[in-house]
Write a protein that holds these residues in place. Structure first.
Motif, PDB file in Angstrom:
ATOM      1  N   PHE A  33       0.813  -1.218   0.000  1.00 27.56           N
ATOM      2  CA  PHE A  33       0.000   0.000   0.000  1.00 27.56           C
ATOM      3  C   PHE A  33       0.848   1.270   0.000  1.00 27.56           C
ATOM      4  N   LYS A  34       2.131   1.133   0.172  1.00 30.91           N
ATOM      5  CA  LYS A  34       2.998   2.315   0.251  1.00 30.91           C
ATOM      6  C   LYS A  34       3.273   2.869  -1.143  1.00 30.91           C
ATOM      7  N   PRO A  35       3.376   4.200  -1.265  1.00 33.49           N
ATOM      8  CA  PRO A  35       3.649   4.791  -2.582  1.00 33.49           C
ATOM      9  C   PRO A  35       4.998   4.327  -3.144  1.00 33.49           C
ATOM     10  N   LYS A  36       4.975   3.944  -4.408  1.00 32.90           N
ATOM     11  CA  LYS A  36       6.214   3.549  -5.091  1.00 32.90           C
ATOM     12  C   LYS A  36       6.189   4.137  -6.493  1.00 32.90           C
ATOM     13  N   LYS A  37       7.321   4.633  -6.924  1.00 36.18           N
ATOM     14  CA  LYS A  37       7.405   5.170  -8.278  1.00 36.18           C
ATOM     15  C   LYS A  37       7.182   4.039  -9.272  1.00 36.18           C
ATOM     16  N   GLY A  38       6.436   4.352 -10.354  1.00 35.04           N
ATOM     17  CA  GLY A  38       6.149   3.348 -11.363  1.00 35.04           C
ATOM     18  C   GLY A  38       6.410   3.860 -12.761  1.00 35.04           C
ATOM     19  N   PHE A  44      -0.497   9.899  -7.877  1.00 32.85           N
ATOM     20  CA  PHE A  44      -1.962   9.844  -7.804  1.00 32.85           C
ATOM     21  C   PHE A  44      -2.321   9.724  -6.334  1.00 32.85           C
ATOM     22  N   CYS A  45      -3.091  10.693  -5.844  1.00 33.21           N
ATOM     23  CA  CYS A  45      -3.382  10.735  -4.404  1.00 33.21           C
ATOM     24  C   CYS A  45      -4.872  10.947  -4.161  1.00 33.21           C
ATOM     25  N   ILE A  46      -5.428  10.117  -3.325  1.00 32.87           N
ATOM     26  CA  ILE A  46      -6.787  10.314  -2.814  1.00 32.87           C
ATOM     27  C   ILE A  46      -6.701  10.382  -1.298  1.00 32.87           C
ATOM     28  N   ILE A  47      -7.299  11.410  -0.748  1.00 34.83           N
ATOM     29  CA  ILE A  47      -7.382  11.524   0.709  1.00 34.83           C
ATOM     30  C   ILE A  47      -8.785  11.107   1.131  1.00 34.83           C
ATOM     31  N   ARG A  73      -6.304   1.292  -6.708  1.00 32.71           N
ATOM     32  CA  ARG A  73      -5.764   0.032  -7.212  1.00 32.71           C
ATOM     33  C   ARG A  73      -5.571   0.109  -8.733  1.00 32.71           C
ATOM     34  N   PHE A  74      -6.489   0.731  -9.418  1.00 29.78           N
ATOM     35  CA  PHE A  74      -6.391   0.913 -10.870  1.00 29.78           C
ATOM     36  C   PHE A  74      -5.141   1.713 -11.225  1.00 29.78           C
ATOM     37  N   LYS A  75      -4.950   2.838 -10.548  1.00 33.27           N
ATOM     38  CA  LYS A  75      -3.797   3.697 -10.860  1.00 33.27           C
ATOM     39  C   LYS A  75      -2.476   3.074 -10.392  1.00 33.27           C
ATOM     40  N   ARG A  76      -2.524   2.317  -9.297  1.00 34.70           N
ATOM     41  CA  ARG A  76      -1.320   1.629  -8.841  1.00 34.70           C
ATOM     42  C   ARG A  76      -0.859   0.646  -9.921  1.00 34.70           C
ATOM     43  N   MET A  77      -1.814  -0.084 -10.491  1.00 36.12           N
ATOM     44  CA  MET A  77      -1.490  -1.048 -11.548  1.00 36.12           C
ATOM     45  C   MET A  77      -1.097  -0.354 -12.856  1.00 36.12           C
ATOM     46  N   LYS A  78      -1.525   0.909 -13.017  1.00 36.27           N
ATOM     47  CA  LYS A  78      -1.163   1.685 -14.208  1.00 36.27           C
ATOM     48  C   LYS A  78       0.236   2.284 -14.087  1.00 36.27           C
ATOM     49  N   GLY A  79       0.876   2.090 -12.926  1.00 37.18           N
ATOM     50  CA  GLY A  79       2.247   2.565 -12.761  1.00 37.18           C
ATOM     51  C   GLY A  79       2.375   3.933 -12.148  1.00 37.18           C
ATOM     52  N   LYS A 480       6.361  13.573   4.313  1.00 36.43           N
ATOM     53  CA  LYS A 480       5.106  13.094   3.731  1.00 36.43           C
ATOM     54  C   LYS A 480       4.990  13.393   2.238  1.00 36.43           C
ATOM     55  N   LYS A 481       6.064  13.916   1.665  1.00 33.73           N
ATOM     56  CA  LYS A 481       6.149  14.161   0.215  1.00 33.73           C
ATOM     57  C   LYS A 481       5.031  15.096  -0.268  1.00 33.73           C
ATOM     58  N   PHE A 482       4.914  16.222   0.437  1.00 30.13           N
ATOM     59  CA  PHE A 482       3.875  17.205   0.121  1.00 30.13           C
ATOM     60  C   PHE A 482       3.933  17.593  -1.349  1.00 30.13           C
ATOM     61  N   HIS A 483       5.113  17.904  -1.834  1.00 30.15           N
ATOM     62  CA  HIS A 483       5.231  18.432  -3.199  1.00 30.15           C
ATOM     63  C   HIS A 483       5.065  17.349  -4.263  1.00 30.15           C
ATOM     64  N   THR A 484       5.065  16.089  -3.843  1.00 27.75           N
ATOM     65  CA  THR A 484       4.756  14.993  -4.775  1.00 27.75           C
ATOM     66  C   THR A 484       3.250  14.817  -4.906  1.00 27.75           C
ATOM     67  N   PHE A 485       2.549  14.897  -3.785  1.00 27.63           N
ATOM     68  CA  PHE A 485       1.136  14.522  -3.774  1.00 27.63           C
ATOM     69  C   PHE A 485       0.161  15.696  -3.720  1.00 27.63           C
ATOM     70  N   PHE A 486       0.656  16.919  -3.579  1.00 31.28           N
ATOM     71  CA  PHE A 486      -0.237  18.080  -3.561  1.00 31.28           C
ATOM     72  C   PHE A 486      -0.021  18.924  -4.814  1.00 31.28           C
ATOM     73  N   PRO A 487      -1.097  19.321  -5.487  1.00 23.16           N
ATOM     74  CA  PRO A 487      -2.500  19.037  -5.199  1.00 23.16           C
ATOM     75  C   PRO A 487      -2.809  17.547  -5.335  1.00 23.16           C
ATOM     76  N   THR A 488      -3.754  17.081  -4.529  1.00 19.83           N
ATOM     77  CA  THR A 488      -4.177  15.693  -4.643  1.00 19.83           C
ATOM     78  C   THR A 488      -4.938  15.530  -5.955  1.00 19.83           C
ATOM     79  N   THR A 489      -5.251  14.314  -6.317  1.00 22.55           N
ATOM     80  CA  THR A 489      -5.791  14.063  -7.648  1.00 22.55           C
ATOM     81  C   THR A 489      -7.303  14.185  -7.710  1.00 22.55           C
ATOM     82  N   VAL A 490      -7.983  13.476  -6.827  1.00 19.99           N
ATOM     83  CA  VAL A 490      -9.451  13.484  -6.885  1.00 19.99           C
ATOM     84  C   VAL A 490     -10.019  13.405  -5.480  1.00 19.99           C
ATOM     85  N   LEU A 491     -11.103  14.136  -5.276  1.00 24.02           N
ATOM     86  CA  LEU A 491     -11.887  14.032  -4.053  1.00 24.02           C
ATOM     87  C   LEU A 491     -13.147  13.263  -4.409  1.00 24.02           C
TER      88      LEU A 491
END
Length: 890
Positions: A33-38, A44-47, A73-79, A480-491
Motif C-alpha cells: 500500500f505504500k507509494p512507489k514510483k512506477g 496519484f493521491c486520494i485523501i 488500485r487501478f492507478k497503482r497497476m497503471k504505474g 510526507k512528500k507534500f510536493h509529490t502529492f499536492f495538489p491531490t488528484t481526486v476528491l
C-alpha cells in the motif's frame, strides 16, 4: 481457498472470509500500500474523507471506500505513485455528546462537574478505546491505504495548520468577532452549523395577537407561531405597497405585555398574500427578522438564556422554557383580550442533529471568516477548469453558495476541538498567536487567558488536503512528500457536503497554497434502499455493510456498489442484487476450477498470433474491447460502465461461450490444438483477473496466486491491461457475435415452445448479407453442438419463409424454427390463446391505471414508471403471441 499452490485442488465453494483476511494481511505486511514510483512517472493521491471518530461504517461509507479504493488500485497497476491517505475527524459536537452521555450514565455527572482539562482528558480516553473501530471496518472493505499516513484532526500537525491559518487570517482582518444570529442548541449551549440542524414538521398554532398603535384607535393583527418572543420585538413591519397599512408606516406600535414602543416600518419582505400583512420583528431570534433589523438599524434584544429559558427581560415569565412559555404567554394574552385567534398550524422546526432539541435562532458573540474574496477565487478556479466536477452538473450546487456567500461562523461553545488561538489580557488587549502565550505583547501583562471557544470542525477539515501532507511543518512536508502529492488528484464525496466541505477546502487551499486542493471532484450517488427511500432507523431499512460482507463477501458487495456508481444521484441497493453479484464471483471461481487442470501446459503469453483460430481471435478481440471500455470508464469515474463491460465479457463471452466452445478441444486428441487453446484460456483469464482486481481485489488475488509464474509478484503489483492493436480482429469479432446472437435466438425459440434440450430441430436462416450466408453454412457443426440443430438451411431474404414456424428477427438475420412434426400444434395454439387472454387482461389493468389521471398524479414516480414499463412490455407480448398464432394456424 486452495490446498496447495502447486496442485489443482481448489475448494468447490469460494470462501470469502478466509481469502479476505489472508490477503489483506499479506498486502499490508508486504508494504504493497505504500507509494512507489512506477512506469507512469506520475503521482496519484486520494485523501479519504475523514469519518467521525464516533462513526460506524454505513452503506455510504462503503460506497466511498469502494469507489476510492478501486481508483487507487487501478492507478497503482497503471504505474502511478499512489497514495491512499486515511484519517479521522474529531467530530466536536458528536464526540463530546457521546462522552457526556456516557459520563452521565456511569457517574451521574455533567461536564460542568469537571474542569475543562478533566473532561477533555475523558474524551481522549474514550477516543483511544473506541475511536478507531471504523478504520478496521475500512480495512474489511479492502481499503489499500498507507496506514502510516493515518492522521487525526487533533494531531500536532493539523493543530499547527489550524493555528497558522487562523492567525494569518486574523492579522489580515479576514477573521473577526461580532454579534450575529446563529443556530443555538440549548442543550449543547453552542452555536451549530446549518448541516447540524434537522428540520422536522411540528404541530403548533398560529396565534393572532392585537398590537395597539400609539395615539390611535386603530390596532394591528399580528400572527405568529411564537408569542413568547414578543418580548424581543423591536418593530412591526408591513409591506410598503400594502394599501391597508402603508399609512401607518412611521407611527409607533406598542408591544403587548411589556408595553415597549416600537416603530412601524415598511419592508418588502412582508408577504402581501399570506398572513395578516403585519409582521412582528424580533431581530435577536429570527433569521429573516435579523436581516430586516440590519436594513432598518433596529436594536437587538436577546430574551433567552444559554439553556433556552426566558431571561429577566421577559418579566414574570423568566425561567420558563420557550415551549412552556408559549402556552403561558398566550393564556395571559387571552385573559387581557389581546389574543384574537388561535389556529392549528404544522410547520418545520429546526432540531439539533445530536441533541434532538429545538434550535433557537439567537444573536451571540461569535467568530467569523470573511469569505468574499476566497469564494470569488474558488468560483474562478472551477470556471477556468483548474478543478472539475464529475458529473459536471454539480458545479451549479457549488456555485450557488460561493456566488452568494455568507460569512462563516467558525466558533463553537464546546470543550472538545481546536481551541480558538486568541488571547486576552486583563487590560482588554486581544491578539491571535500560534503559541500558548503567557504574556500580553502590548502591555506585558501576565494575566492572560485564551478564548474558551473551539473552532467549527469544518475549519480543520477545510485544511485537510494540506495538513495530512505535513503543511505547514517543513520537516513533515518533506517526510510526507507534500510536493509529490499536492495538489491531490481526486476528491470522492457526496453532494450533501459540497457547501460544507468541498467549497471550504477550495477556499482555504487557494488562500494558503494559491492552488486548488484536488484536480477532480467526483460526486457519488447516495445509497438508498431497494425502493429508493433514504435509509433511516425509523423505516428500519438500513443496510449494515458487515451483514452484507458476512452473507455475500466483500468482493460481491464492492461489485454491487460499483456497478451502481456512475453519474446517477441515487443507488437503490437491494440485497438480492448483491446476491446476484455473489453468483458472478462464484462463476469466476468455478470457471477457474474447470479450466485449471488444462492450463498447466499452457503459456501465459501468446507467442504466435498467426496460429490462432477464429474463436480464439474473437475472444481476444472481445477482451481487447472490454479492456478499452474499462480503462476509459474508470478514468472518468464511470464505475457502472466498467462493471457492466467486464461482467458481460466474463459471464456472457468467456464463460458461456468460449469455455463451451473449448470443451471438445480440451478433451480431444490433437495435442497442438489443445496447447494452443489452453494458452489462450490462460492468457485471457489472467487478464480478467487484472481487469477485475481494482473492484474485486480478494478473489482475484487468490486466483492469481494459482496462475502466476514463479518469478511474478502479487496481482496488486501487476500492470493493468491496456488496449492492444495486435488484438484487433474486427471481422472475427463481428461474425462470431452475430453467430452468438443467432444461436441465442434459436435457444430462446426452443424454450418458448418447451422443446426438450436433447431434441434436435431444423432451422432456417434468412439474411441479405452474403458473407453471413457463407459463415453460417460453414458453422453447421457449431450450430449442432450449441443449439441442437439437425439441419440448417441458410438463404437470402428473397426465399420463401416456412409456414407453421416461430420466428425471431435480429438486426441481420431472420431465424425460423419450423414446428410441424416437432410439437403438437393444436395444443400449442390452445396454450397461446389461453396465454393471450391472460396477457390481454393484465394489459387492460395497467392501461386503466395509466388512463387514471388521479392515480398518475398521486402515485410515486417509481410506481408510475413501473406501470408504464409493464404496460409497454405486455403490449409487446400481445403482439408477439398474435404473430405466433398467425404462423401456427398458417
Amino acid at each position: 481457498m486452495t490446498t496447495n499452490n502447486n496442485t489443482n485442488e481448489l475448494a468447490t465453494t469460494y470462501s470469502p472470509a478466509d481469502v479476505e483476511s489472508k490477503w489483506y494481511k499479506q498486502w499490508e505486511s508486504g508494504k504493497y500500500f505504500k507509494p512507489k514510483k512506477g512506469k507512469a512517472n506520475k503521482s496519484f493521491c486520494i485523501i479519504v474523507p475523514p469519518p467521525n471518530v464516533t462513526g460506524k461504517l454505513h452503506a455510504g461509507h462503503a460506497l466511498d471506500i469502494t469507489t476510492q479504493d478501486s481508483l487507487i488500485r487501478f492507478k497503482r497497476m497503471k504505474g502511478y505513485e499512489t497514495l491512499f491517505l486515511p484519517g479521522l475527524d474529531h467530530a466536536g459536537i458528536s464526540t463530546q455528546s457521546v462522552v457526556e452521555k456516557m459520563v452521565f450514565e456511569k457517574e451521574k455527572k455533567t461536564r460542568r462537574d469537571f474542569t475543562r482539562e478533566e473532561f477533555v482528558k475523558k474524551i481522549w480516553a474514550w477516543k483511544e478505546e473506541y475511536g478507531n473501530h471504523i478504520l478496521d471496518q475500512q480495512r474489511a472493505m479492502g481499503a489499500s491505504c498507507d496506514w502510516d499516513y493515518l492522521t487525526f484532526t487533533l494531531d500536532p500537525i493539523p493543530n499547527k495548520a489550524v493555528k497558522k491559518f487562523f492567525v494569518d487570517m486574523y492579522n489580515k482582518k479576514m477573521i473577526y468577532q461580532s454579534d450575529y444570529i446563529v443556530n443555538w442548541d440549548p442543550m449543547l449551549q453552542s452555536a451549530v452549523s446549518d448541516q447540524e440542524v434537522d428540520h422536522k414538521d411540528v404541530a403548533g398554532n398560529f396565534f393572532h395577537i392585537k398590537y395597539a398603535i400609539k395615539g390611535s384607535d386603530e390596532t394591528l393583527e399580528v400572527a405568529t407561531t411564537r408569542p413568547e418572543t414578543l418580548f424581543g420585538d423591536t418593530a412591526v413591519a408591513v409591506n410598503p405597497s400594502d394599501e391597508r397599512f402603508k399609512h401607518l408606516i412611521g407611527k409607533t406600535a406598542i408591544i403587548p405585555l411589556c408595553n415597549r414602543e416600537v416603530p412601524i416600518i415598511g419592508d418588502e419582505h412582508v408577504d402581501l398574500e399570506k398572513g395578516t400583512g403585519c409582521l412582528k420583528v424580533t431581530p435577536g431570534h429570527d433569521f429573516n427578522d435579523f436581516e430586516i433589523g440590519k436594513r432598518h438599524n433596529l436594536p437587538i434584544i436577546n430574551i433567552l438564556n444559554k439553556d433556552g429559558t426566558l431571561n429577566d427581560i421577559c418579566l414574570e415569565f423568566k425561567g420558563l422554557s420557550t415551549k412552556v412559555a408559549r402556552n403561558v404567554v398566550s393564556k395571559k394574552l387571552d385573559e387581557l383580550g389581546l389574543l384574537l385567534d388561535k389556529k392549528p398550524h404544522t410547520h418545520p422546526v429546526g432540531h439539533g442533529e445530536r441533541s434532538g432539541v429545538p434550535i433557537e435562532p439567537m444573536v451571540s458573540k461569535q467568530w467569523f471568516v470573511n469569505v468574499n474574496d476566497m469564494s470569488r477565487r474558488a468560483v474562478v478556479a472551477v470556471e477556468n477548469g483548474d478543478m472539475k466536477f464529475y458529473p459536471k452538473e454539480w458545479e451549479n450546487t457549488y456555485y450557488s453558495w460561493l456566488r452568494n456567500p455568507k460569512d462563516w461562523c467558525i466558533s463553537r461553545q464546546l470543550w472538545w476541538g481546536h481551541q480558538i488561538p486568541v488571547f486576552y489580557c486583563d487590560n482588554n488587549h486581544q491578539w491571535a498567536s500560534e503559541h500558548n502565550d503567557t504574556e500580553c505583547p502590548t502591555c506585558k501583562s501576565t494575566k492572560v487567558h485564551q478564548d474558551p471557544d473551539v473552532l467549527d470542525t469544518w475549519f480543520s477539515s477545510g485544511l485537510w488536503p494540506m495538513s495530512t501532507l505535513g503543511w505547514p511543518d517543513e520537516k513533515a512536508m518533506e517526510e510526507k512528500k507534500f510536493h509529490t502529492f499536492f495538489p491531490t488528484t481526486v476528491l470522492v464525496t457526496g453532494y450533501d457536503i459540497i457547501f460544507f466541505w468541498v467549497a471550504r477546502m477550495m477556499m482555504m487551499s487557494l488562500q494558503t497554497q494559491d492552488q486548488v486542493p484536488f484536480k477532480d471532484t467526483y460526486i457519488h450517488a447516495i445509497v438508498r434502499d431497494k425502493l429508493g427511500r433514504k435509509m433511516s432507523k425509523s423505516l428500519g431499512n438500513g443496510i449494515d455493510p458487515f451483514d452484507m460482507i458476512a452473507q455475500y463477501g466483500t468482493d460481491a458487495f464492492r461489485f454491487a456498489l460499483a456497478s451502481g456508481a456512475g453519474y446517477n444521484r441515487g443507488i437503490n441497493l437491494d440485497p438480492d442484487r448483491i446476491g446476484g453479484y455473489r453468483n458472478f464471483i462464484n462463476k469466476v471461481w468455478n470457471a477457474f476450477r474447470f479450466i485449471y487442470p488444462h492450463l498447466q501446459a499452457g503459456s501465459a503469453q501468446l507467442t504466435d498470433m498467426s496460429k490462432l483460430d477464429h474463436h480464439e481471435r474473437w475472444i481476444l478481440a472481445e477482451l481487447n474491447t472490454t479492456t478499452k471500455v474499462m480503462n476509459d470508464s474508470l478514468e472518468i469515474y464511470r464505475y457502472d460502465e466498467a462493471c457492466a463491460a467486464v461482467y458481460s465479457f466474463v459471464y456472457d463471452k468467456y464463460c458461456s461461450w468460449f469455455i463451451e466452445l473449448s470443451k471438445n478441444i480440451l478433451n480431444g486428441d490433437n495435442a497442438a490444438v489443445k496447447l494452443q487453446r489452453a494458452s489462450v484460456l490462460k492468457f485471457v483469464f489472467r487478464k480478467i483477473l487484472a481487469l477485475l482486481h481494482p473492484i474485486t481485489p480478494f478473489i482475484t488475488e487468490e486466483l492469481w496466486s494459482q496462475l502466476k509464474e514463479a518469478n511474478e509478484d502479487l496481482l496488486i503489483a501487476q500492470d493493468y491491461p491496456e488496449y492492444d492493436k495486435a488484438l484487433e480482429f474486427t471481422q472475427d469479432q463481428d461474425q462470431m457475435n452475430k453467430f452468438v446472437e443467432v444461436v441465442t435466438s434459436i435457444r430462446n425459440l426452443r424454450a418458448s415452445v418447451n422443446i426438450k434440450p436433447k431434441d434436435e430441430v431444423n432451422v432456417e436462416l434468412f439474411t441479405d448479407h452474403n458473407e453471413l450466408v457463407t459463415y453460417f453454412r460453414a458453422n453447421l457443426v457449431n450450430f449442432q453442438e450449441l443449439a441442437r440443430v439437425k439441419s440448417l438451411t441458410v438463404g437470402n431474404k428473397e426465399l420463401n419463409r416456412p409456414n407453421k414456424s416461430i420466428v425471431n428477427i435480429t438486426t441481420h438475420t431472420e431465424v425460423f424454427l419450423p414446428l410441424d412434426g416437432v410439437i403438437d400444434l393444436k395444443d400449442q395454439i390452445q396454450r397461446l390463446e389461453k396465454e393471450l387472454a391472460k396477457t390481454t387482461a393484465d394489459h387492460k389493468n395497467y392501461e386503466a391505471r395509466m388512463n387514471n389521471e388521479k392515480f398518475m398524479a398521486n402515485a410515486p414516480e417509481n410506481v408510475r414508471e413501473e406501470v408504464k414499463q409493464n404496460e409497454r412490455e405486455l403490449r409487446e407480448k400481445i403482439q408477439s403471441i398474435q404473430e405466433n398464432l398467425v404462423q401456427f394456424k398458417g
